[in-house]
Design an enzyme around this catalytic site. Structure first.
Site, PDB file in Angstrom:
ATOM      1  N   LYS A   1      31.870 -61.202  36.446  1.00 48.70           N
ATOM      2  CA  LYS A   1      32.625 -59.838  36.703  1.00 48.70           C
ATOM      3  C   LYS A   1      31.438 -58.817  36.187  1.00 48.70           C
ATOM      4  CE  LYS A   1      36.727 -59.237  35.354  1.00 48.70           C
ATOM      5  NZ  LYS A   1      37.877 -58.469  35.031  1.00 48.70           N
TER       6      LYS A   1
ATOM      7  N   LYS B   1      40.892 -64.652  20.823  1.00 46.42           N
ATOM      8  CA  LYS B   1      39.768 -63.999  20.166  1.00 46.42           C
ATOM      9  C   LYS B   1      39.540 -64.507  18.702  1.00 46.42           C
ATOM     10  CE  LYS B   1      39.999 -60.053  23.549  1.00 46.42           C
ATOM     11  NZ  LYS B   1      40.132 -58.567  23.588  1.00 46.42           N
TER      12      LYS B   1
ATOM     13  N   LYS C   1      31.290 -53.694  31.613  1.00 49.17           N
ATOM     14  CA  LYS C   1      30.729 -52.436  30.796  1.00 49.17           C
ATOM     15  C   LYS C   1      30.185 -52.966  29.541  1.00 49.17           C
ATOM     16  CE  LYS C   1      35.108 -50.265  29.090  1.00 49.17           C
ATOM     17  NZ  LYS C   1      35.861 -51.029  29.949  1.00 49.17           N
TER      18      LYS C   1
END
Length: 321
Positions: A189, A108, A192
């Site tokens: 996938k 990240k 959210k």
């Protein structure tokens, strides 16, 4: 034996979260298990404070509406004082190299300017989540297993150096849940945190929204349903969703439907009915902020009390209490 599971308010809870984890927590969780909304973990990158606060309350309402006892649910930031103190103790037990070698930090932070220090240190906060509550088992995917191993390392080091305080947690792979893919792009996938929500069914979506999203789901150029996950991923996704909602078998369900239209209609109605009690229960709580606040404060008090003796013991043994 205590299991600890959390969900991060990076977005609205979606169908995959419910079918893959939350409903299992409600059905299989034991009285000593704990579930929490990990809002502090959502602060490692830029975020909107008002949205984060709103999402944390919404997720708490959804967890309770799913059937999880309020006695076993709390919001992470509500015990920030306890977690902050323990995180500092654990940071004083952890080396820079141990934190920097975490795979998620490497991935990240790669090529990013202005990476927040919290992205480096949040695995230590995660260790505090685990060790404060005395969790013995932490269900995680492979991407989080390394973080649980860090918690084990820090617990072992503290116990060996200063005295026995912390339970040694074990990372456990959760039972295989429903594999829910994005309706607009079945190669990824359902998430959210997806920027494009056209293919994401959120648990608080209204029935008509759900029907529209499923009606527009990407399938293929064929016309007769068949369960072929590799060759026809969009159609397989619908079959797996319907199977997860009804307890059926994807291949058997495919044989029962003669057209894509009929399959989409059946899937939409099954999802609507599966989510109906969740949506109604969560909305009722969200419309009664005083009750939700009461439940939230009670959950925080129980979580803090549950970890207080460990925190005080750790402070005393390390020479700070």
């Amino acid at each position: 034996m205590t299991r600890l599971s959390g969900i991060t308010p990076s977005g609205h809870i979606q169908l995959g979260n419910h079918l893959g984890a939350i409903r299992r927590w409600a059905a299989e969780g034991k009285p000593e298990d704990l579930y929490f909304v990990s809002d502090l973990h959502a602060m490692t990158t830029s975020h909107n404070p008002a949205r984060l606060r709103s999402l944390a309350g919404e997720q708490l309402a959804v967890l309770i509406a799913s059937g999880i006892s309020p006695d076993r649910v709390f919001v992470q930031s509500d015990i920030a004082r306890e977690l902050g103190a323990l995180t500092w103790i654990l940071e004083c037990t952890c080396s820079y190299g141990e934190a920097a070698r975490m795979i998620q930090f490497k991935e990240k932070s790669k090529g990013q300017a202005g990476v927040r220090l919290s992205l480096l240190t949040y695995p230590v906060l995660m260790a505090a989540d685990i060790l404060l509550t005395g969790a013995s088992e932490v269900p995680v995917g492979e991407d989080q297993r390394q973080h649980v191993e860090l918690a084990r390392t820090l617990a072992r080091r503290f116990n060996t150096t200063y005295g026995e305080v912390f339970t040694m947690p074990e990372a456990v792979l959760p039972p295989s849940g429903a594999r829910v893919r994005d309706l607009a792009d079945p190669t990824r996938k359902m998430s959210k945190s997806n920027q494009d929500s056209a293919g994401v069914v959120f648990v608080l979506d209204e029935p008509d929204q759900i029907r529209r999203k499923i009606k527009r789901a990407v399938t293929d150029g064929l016309s007769v349903p068949a369960y072929e996950p590799e060759e026809r991923p969009g159609l397989a996704n619908l079959l797996e969703i319907l199977a997860a909602c009804t307890g059926g078998d994807p291949a058997g369900i495919a044989a029962e439907h003669k057209s894509y239209g009929a399959l989409k209609e059946a899937t939409a109605e099954a999802v609507v009915e599966t989510l109906r009690p969740l949506r109604e229960g969560a909305n009722a709580l969200l419309k009664d902020p005083a009750e939700l606040d009461r439940v939230r404060k009670a959950g925080a008090a129980r979580a803090a009390e549950r970890g207080e003796h460990r925190l005080q013991s750790a402070l005393r043994l390390i020479g700070a209490g």
